[in-house]
Every structure is written in C-alpha cells, then in structure tokens.
Write an enzyme that holds these catalytic residues in place. Structure first.
Site, PDB file in Angstrom:
ATOM      1  N   GLU A 185       0.830  -1.202   0.000  1.00  0.00           N
ATOM      2  CA  GLU A 185       0.000   0.000   0.000  1.00  0.00           C
ATOM      3  C   GLU A 185       0.863   1.249   0.000  1.00  0.00           C
ATOM      4  O   GLU A 185       1.965   1.251   0.538  1.00  0.00           O
ATOM      5  CB  GLU A 185      -0.873   0.023   1.249  1.00  0.00           C
ATOM      6  CG  GLU A 185      -1.929  -1.046   1.244  1.00  0.00           C
ATOM      7  CD  GLU A 185      -2.693  -1.094   2.552  1.00  0.00           C
ATOM      8  OE1 GLU A 185      -3.630  -1.888   2.631  1.00  0.00           O
ATOM      9  OE2 GLU A 185      -2.346  -0.346   3.474  1.00  0.00           O
ATOM     10  N   CYS A 229       3.176   8.504   1.120  1.00  0.00           N
ATOM     11  CA  CYS A 229       3.597   7.563   2.158  1.00  0.00           C
ATOM     12  C   CYS A 229       3.893   6.226   1.482  1.00  0.00           C
ATOM     13  O   CYS A 229       3.010   5.644   0.858  1.00  0.00           O
ATOM     14  CB  CYS A 229       2.440   7.423   3.158  1.00  0.00           C
ATOM     15  SG  CYS A 229       2.658   6.161   4.397  1.00  0.00           S
ATOM     16  N   CYS A 282       6.109  -7.247   7.648  1.00  0.00           N
ATOM     17  CA  CYS A 282       7.114  -6.690   8.561  1.00  0.00           C
ATOM     18  C   CYS A 282       7.499  -7.737   9.588  1.00  0.00           C
ATOM     19  O   CYS A 282       6.670  -8.514  10.038  1.00  0.00           O
ATOM     20  CB  CYS A 282       6.543  -5.465   9.267  1.00  0.00           C
ATOM     21  SG  CYS A 282       7.733  -4.635  10.336  1.00  0.00           S
ATOM     22  N   CYS A 332       4.850  -5.573  15.938  1.00  0.00           N
ATOM     23  CA  CYS A 332       4.252  -4.760  16.999  1.00  0.00           C
ATOM     24  C   CYS A 332       2.809  -5.205  17.258  1.00  0.00           C
ATOM     25  O   CYS A 332       2.075  -5.557  16.330  1.00  0.00           O
ATOM     26  CB  CYS A 332       4.289  -3.281  16.628  1.00  0.00           C
ATOM     27  SG  CYS A 332       5.958  -2.687  16.369  1.00  0.00           S
ATOM     28  N   CYS A 344      -0.223  -3.359  15.450  1.00  0.00           N
ATOM     29  CA  CYS A 344      -0.098  -3.007  14.027  1.00  0.00           C
ATOM     30  C   CYS A 344      -0.691  -4.067  13.116  1.00  0.00           C
ATOM     31  O   CYS A 344      -0.395  -5.256  13.235  1.00  0.00           O
ATOM     32  CB  CYS A 344       1.371  -2.803  13.690  1.00  0.00           C
ATOM     33  SG  CYS A 344       1.667  -2.494  11.946  1.00  0.00           S
ATOM     34  N   GLY A 377       5.997  -2.106   6.577  1.00  0.00           N
ATOM     35  CA  GLY A 377       7.389  -2.519   6.718  1.00  0.00           C
ATOM     36  C   GLY A 377       8.238  -1.604   7.573  1.00  0.00           C
ATOM     37  O   GLY A 377       7.845  -0.492   7.901  1.00  0.00           O
ATOM     38  N   GLU A 378       9.394  -2.123   7.938  1.00  0.00           N
ATOM     39  CA  GLU A 378      10.348  -1.380   8.756  1.00  0.00           C
ATOM     40  C   GLU A 378      11.506  -0.962   7.845  1.00  0.00           C
ATOM     41  O   GLU A 378      12.332  -1.796   7.464  1.00  0.00           O
ATOM     42  CB  GLU A 378      10.828  -2.281   9.909  1.00  0.00           C
ATOM     43  CG  GLU A 378      12.049  -1.802  10.658  1.00  0.00           C
ATOM     44  CD  GLU A 378      11.939  -0.384  11.191  1.00  0.00           C
ATOM     45  OE1 GLU A 378      11.004  -0.071  11.939  1.00  0.00           O
ATOM     46  OE2 GLU A 378      12.819   0.437  10.846  1.00  0.00           O
ATOM     47  N   SER A 414      10.680   6.529   9.083  1.00  0.00           N
ATOM     48  CA  SER A 414      10.058   6.226  10.375  1.00  0.00           C
ATOM     49  C   SER A 414      10.511   4.831  10.816  1.00  0.00           C
ATOM     50  O   SER A 414      10.421   3.876  10.052  1.00  0.00           O
ATOM     51  CB  SER A 414       8.537   6.257  10.232  1.00  0.00           C
ATOM     52  OG  SER A 414       7.933   5.837  11.435  1.00  0.00           O
ATOM     53  N   SER A 465       9.178   5.726  16.269  1.00  0.00           N
ATOM     54  CA  SER A 465       7.919   5.252  16.846  1.00  0.00           C
ATOM     55  C   SER A 465       8.217   4.822  18.276  1.00  0.00           C
ATOM     56  O   SER A 465       8.662   3.709  18.518  1.00  0.00           O
ATOM     57  CB  SER A 465       7.391   4.059  16.044  1.00  0.00           C
ATOM     58  OG  SER A 465       7.072   4.476  14.738  1.00  0.00           O
ATOM     59  N   LEU A 466       7.990   5.722  19.208  1.00  0.00           N
ATOM     60  CA  LEU A 466       8.379   5.451  20.601  1.00  0.00           C
ATOM     61  C   LEU A 466       7.256   4.718  21.343  1.00  0.00           C
ATOM     62  O   LEU A 466       7.440   3.631  21.865  1.00  0.00           O
ATOM     63  CB  LEU A 466       8.739   6.774  21.296  1.00  0.00           C
ATOM     64  CG  LEU A 466       9.434   6.624  22.645  1.00  0.00           C
ATOM     65  CD1 LEU A 466      10.787   5.962  22.502  1.00  0.00           C
ATOM     66  CD2 LEU A 466       9.569   7.987  23.326  1.00  0.00           C
ATOM     67  N   ASN A 496      -5.901   3.749  16.825  1.00  0.00           N
ATOM     68  CA  ASN A 496      -7.031   3.529  15.935  1.00  0.00           C
ATOM     69  C   ASN A 496      -7.449   2.059  16.027  1.00  0.00           C
ATOM     70  O   ASN A 496      -6.788   1.202  15.459  1.00  0.00           O
ATOM     71  CB  ASN A 496      -6.586   3.863  14.505  1.00  0.00           C
ATOM     72  CG  ASN A 496      -7.694   4.499  13.721  1.00  0.00           C
ATOM     73  OD1 ASN A 496      -8.736   4.859  14.271  1.00  0.00           O
ATOM     74  ND2 ASN A 496      -7.480   4.624  12.428  1.00  0.00           N
ATOM     75  N   CYS A 505      -1.764   1.096   6.265  1.00  0.00           N
ATOM     76  CA  CYS A 505      -1.103   2.294   5.792  1.00  0.00           C
ATOM     77  C   CYS A 505      -2.045   3.477   5.902  1.00  0.00           C
ATOM     78  O   CYS A 505      -1.629   4.578   6.239  1.00  0.00           O
ATOM     79  CB  CYS A 505      -0.639   2.114   4.355  1.00  0.00           C
ATOM     80  SG  CYS A 505       0.528   3.343   3.825  1.00  0.00           S
TER      81      CYS A 505
HETATM   82  N1  SAH Z   1       7.840   0.355  10.683  1.00  0.00           N
HETATM   83  C1  SAH Z   1       7.979   1.747  10.822  1.00  0.00           C
HETATM   84  C2  SAH Z   1       7.232   2.528   9.766  1.00  0.00           C
HETATM   85  C3  SAH Z   1       5.862   2.054   9.380  1.00  0.00           C
HETATM   86  S1  SAH Z   1       4.622   2.031  10.637  1.00  0.00           S
HETATM   87  C4  SAH Z   1       7.559   2.209  12.205  1.00  0.00           C
HETATM   88  O1  SAH Z   1       7.013   1.401  12.955  1.00  0.00           O
HETATM   89  O2  SAH Z   1       7.840   3.354  12.530  1.00  0.00           O
HETATM   90  C5  SAH Z   1       4.220   3.745  10.766  1.00  0.00           C
HETATM   91  C6  SAH Z   1       3.503   4.129  12.088  1.00  0.00           C
HETATM   92  O3  SAH Z   1       2.173   3.584  12.185  1.00  0.00           O
HETATM   93  C7  SAH Z   1       4.238   3.665  13.329  1.00  0.00           C
HETATM   94  O4  SAH Z   1       4.451   4.758  14.196  1.00  0.00           O
HETATM   95  C8  SAH Z   1       3.270   2.661  13.906  1.00  0.00           C
HETATM   96  O5  SAH Z   1       3.486   2.554  15.271  1.00  0.00           O
HETATM   97  C9  SAH Z   1       1.922   3.222  13.519  1.00  0.00           C
HETATM   98  N2  SAH Z   1       0.769   2.307  13.686  1.00  0.00           N
HETATM   99  C10 SAH Z   1       0.731   0.977  13.498  1.00  0.00           C
HETATM  100  N3  SAH Z   1      -0.507   0.477  13.809  1.00  0.00           N
HETATM  101  C11 SAH Z   1      -1.288   1.522  14.196  1.00  0.00           C
HETATM  102  C12 SAH Z   1      -2.657   1.654  14.639  1.00  0.00           C
HETATM  103  N4  SAH Z   1      -3.458   0.602  14.748  1.00  0.00           N
HETATM  104  N5  SAH Z   1      -3.117   2.901  14.945  1.00  0.00           N
HETATM  105  C13 SAH Z   1      -2.310   3.963  14.837  1.00  0.00           C
HETATM  106  N6  SAH Z   1      -1.026   3.904  14.423  1.00  0.00           N
HETATM  107  C14 SAH Z   1      -0.494   2.686  14.105  1.00  0.00           C
HETATM  108 FE1  SF4 Z   2       6.458  -3.143  11.556  1.00  0.00          FE
HETATM  109 FE2  SF4 Z   2       6.114  -0.501  12.016  1.00  0.00          FE
HETATM  110 FE3  SF4 Z   2       4.008  -2.226  12.088  1.00  0.00          FE
HETATM  111 FE4  SF4 Z   2       5.854  -2.300  14.014  1.00  0.00          FE
HETATM  112  S1  SF4 Z   2       4.475  -0.584  13.528  1.00  0.00           S
HETATM  113  S2  SF4 Z   2       4.981  -4.077  12.950  1.00  0.00           S
HETATM  114  S3  SF4 Z   2       7.711  -1.841  12.880  1.00  0.00           S
HETATM  115  S4  SF4 Z   2       5.264  -1.701  10.305  1.00  0.00           S
END
Ligand code: SAH
Ligand code: SF4
Length: 360
Positions: A87, A113, A120, A124, A127, A170-171, A202, A225-226, A301, A344
C-alpha cells in the site's frame, strides 16, 4: 525476468550505457517525461533503445485499487511483478490557490507515504501490517515506483516535488540498503529531484541501524515510533524493545546528524489506560532532554479484534499541555476513524505530521 531499470541509481546506470550522459537522458525520460517504453526515448540511438529493451523493463507497480478518503487522501493498493501487493498513500498537504483571474499563485503540495517491505518482521502488538508476517524486502525500484505510479495517476506535473515518508508497510531500517538506494534515486536531479530533506524515515527503533543510517549522512529526516516511556510496557507493545531498549534508541538518536533547522519526530501512540497518563508525560519530557524533538500524539485507531482502546480526548489534551508547558513541541493527530481502511491508511495522519513539523 528482465532487470527493473528503476532499481538502478544514475551512477549504476552509467556503468551500463555509454557515453555516460545517456544515463541522464534515460532518467529524464522515465522520471520526468513518464516514458513507459524505451522505444519512446526518441533522442537515444535506435540500437541503444533496442539493447535497453532486451535487458531492462520499466517496471512501475500496477495500481490494483484506489480508495479516496473524505479529506482527499488516496490509498493505493499496488501490485508488484511477483504478484505481491503493498500500500501507498497520497496525502494532499496544501490546496492549490488561485488569484481573481484564475492564475495559480500557490501550487498544491503533496506527500506520498511509501511501503518498504511486504509485511514486517518487527511484530508490533498494535499493528495490522504485523499480522500478515514478513514476506520480503522491496527493491529500490519498487519503492521509487510507488511515487512514480501515484504521481502519474494524479497528473501531478513531473517537475512538482513531493515529500516522501517511509511510513507505509514494513520497517525501513530492516531494509536499509535498498531504502538508502531509493533515497538516492528519489534525490537525483535528473529524476524526481526529491531532496533527502523531503524524505522522512520512520522506525520502530533499530538502534544500530539508526547509527548506520546516520553514518551514511544522506540528510534524511528521522521519525521514531516510541509509543512508551518505560521498557516494560514498550516490550509488550513492541517486541523489538527487548533487543534495543529505550535508552539505546535515545542514544542513537542523539548521535544522528540532523539539519540544524529540523527536528527528530517522536511518534507516541496513545492507548487508553496504558500510556496516556501524566506520569508518562513527565518521563517523556525527561527522555527527550537534550534532543531537538517534536512529539506527535496519535490516537490509537482500533481495528476489529484489536486488544486496545482509543484514549479519552481530555487525557490526550492534558498530556499535550504537560509537554508544551515544559517546552516540548507537541501536536495531536486525530486518526479520524478514516473512511479508508487498513494499516497504511491509519498511518496517513502521521505522515502529514512528519512533513508539517519540518517545513521544507
Ligand atoms: N515500521 C515503521 C514505519 C511504518 S509504521 C515504524 O514502525 O515506525 C508507521 C507508524 O504507524 C508507526 O508509528 C506505527 O506505530 C503506527 N501504527 C501501526 N498500527 C497503528 C494503529 N493501529 N493505529 C495507529 N497507528 C499505528
Ligand atoms: Fe512493523 Fe512498524 Fe508495524 Fe511495528 S508498527 S509491525 S515496525 S510496520
């Protein structure tokens, strides 16, 4: 399968054609004139065009589906050559402005984006991308091709520079070599001319890779992404924290070369009753001490079956106020329960922030 010419930097292409300036011309045809075939490259000798067509393909990802959100952003489902899909999202940042005579006085601004992997590995907890597991890295050309496909689909003039955020699937730092190449191809003056200062990586916090990216000195912007301020919680949300804890990420950020006028963005996903309290805000301020940072608070979300809940508005506001009172730049982004679905798409608000926070 023929090689995808989009995978090559101009320097690499110069090794393939002679004289070298042919590489510039080819870049111009592909990225600025939107050529879909070598045959169309009319100022190249016929023999060269034939040779190129025998060896290469101009493989731009195929648009399989588009969902348009009420706020004008568009989420694309893109098909790759091996049938996998990723995406990418187009985010209109500023609308075109016209004067009384209808002349354009300000051009529209866009951010794209992009995804960096199919799936990935990081896994997380919150995610959607993680749920599908990891399939493979994207090639440099598959990353660059996402922007090319979207610019062309929206008739965005070739010379209009867009911003790029690596916040799709993806990361990016888990695919650093290809991402670094994509950064360079994007930046090429004979191609899309997207300066690294308009590109934001990111990451979930792969500390050694943050350092490696820093040493490459490409000039890209960084977003972390903290999401949590103590290791115990962060480990639960993001298993990667077991390998690289918060301190190691912060240390890597401190060593990262960043343009004097720019900031490192910290993304903080607010989850009800988990990390939305003022004690966490206080810890966050302490953690960011000495870093030119900007915090972006994001409402979690929820998706069907997700184990977490959206926090209360008051809590998010109070969190922000605490940070602002302590002198930490902080914005809140609503993910407006988007009318476009999935991973995405959820990230699009964040992608906007990355660029808003760092005016270019
Ligand atoms: N892998 C990288 C970049 C892609 S994810 C990363 O993790 O930074 C981009 C952002 O989307 C990250 O900050 C991630 O934590 C966030 N994200 C993932 N799932 C989400 C959700 N359900 N609601 C809001 N943000 C989310
Ligand atoms: Fe991968 Fe980013 Fe999703 Fe974590 S938030 S699983 S690093 S895409």
């Amino acid at each position: 399968m023929k090689k995808n010419i989009l995978d090559l930097t101009k320097e690499e292409l110069q090794q393939e054609v002679s004289p070298k300036f042919r590489a510039q011309q080819i870049f111009g045809w592909i990225y600025q004139k939107g050529a879909k075939a070598f045959e169309a490259m009319s100022n190249l000798p016929k023999k060269l065009r034939q040779e190129l067509a025998e060896r290469f393909e101009i493989a731009i990802p195929k648009i399989l589906n588009v969902e348009t959100s009420r706020d004008g952003s568009k989420k694309y489902l893109l098909g790759l050559r091996d049938g996998h899909t990723v995406e990418a999202v187009l985010l209109p940042m500023k609308k075109e402005e016209k004067d009384a005579e209808g002349n354009v006085v300000k051009e529209a601004r866009y951010t794209v984006c992009v995804s960096s992997q199919v799936g990935c590995k990081v896994g997380c907890e919150f995610c959607l991308t993680a749920k599908g597991g990891f399939v493979r890295n994207l090639t440099p050309g598959e990353i660059v091709g996402q922007v090319l496909a979207i610019k062309q689909d929206n008739d965005i003039p070739a010379n209009r520079r867009v911003n790029v955020v690596y916040m799709g699937m993806g990361e990016p730092l888990d695919n650093l070599e290809n991402v670094a190449k994509a950064i360079k191809i994007f930046a090429d003056e004979h191609g899309l001319s997207i300066s690294p200062r308009r590109q934001t990586i990111s990451t979930s916090g792969l500390a050694p890779k943050i350092e490696k990216l820093g040493k490459m000195d490409l000039g890209v912007l960084l977003a972390i992404s903290l999401h949590a301020v103590d290791d115990e919680l962060r480990e639960k949300l993001m298993p990667i924290n077991k390998a690289y804890n918060i301190e190691s990420v912060i240390e890597a950020v401190k060593r990262f070369p960043i343009d004097q006028r720019k900031r490192v963005m910290f993304e903080y996903l607010m989850i009800k009753d988990l990390n939305d309290d003022l004690k966490s805000a206080k810890k966050l301020v302490k953690l960011l001490n000495g870093i030119k940072a900007k915090v972006n608070l994001i409402y979690f979300n929820p998706y069907p079956g997700s184990p977490f809940q959206r926090p209360d508005k008051e809590r998010v506001k109070a969190f922000q106020k605490y940070l602002l009172d302590k002198g930490v730049l902080c914005t809140i982004r609503e993910s407006k329960g988007l009318d476009i679905s999935a991973a995405c798409g959820q990230l699009k608000e964040r992608s906007k922030e990355a660029v808003d926070g760092n005016p270019v």
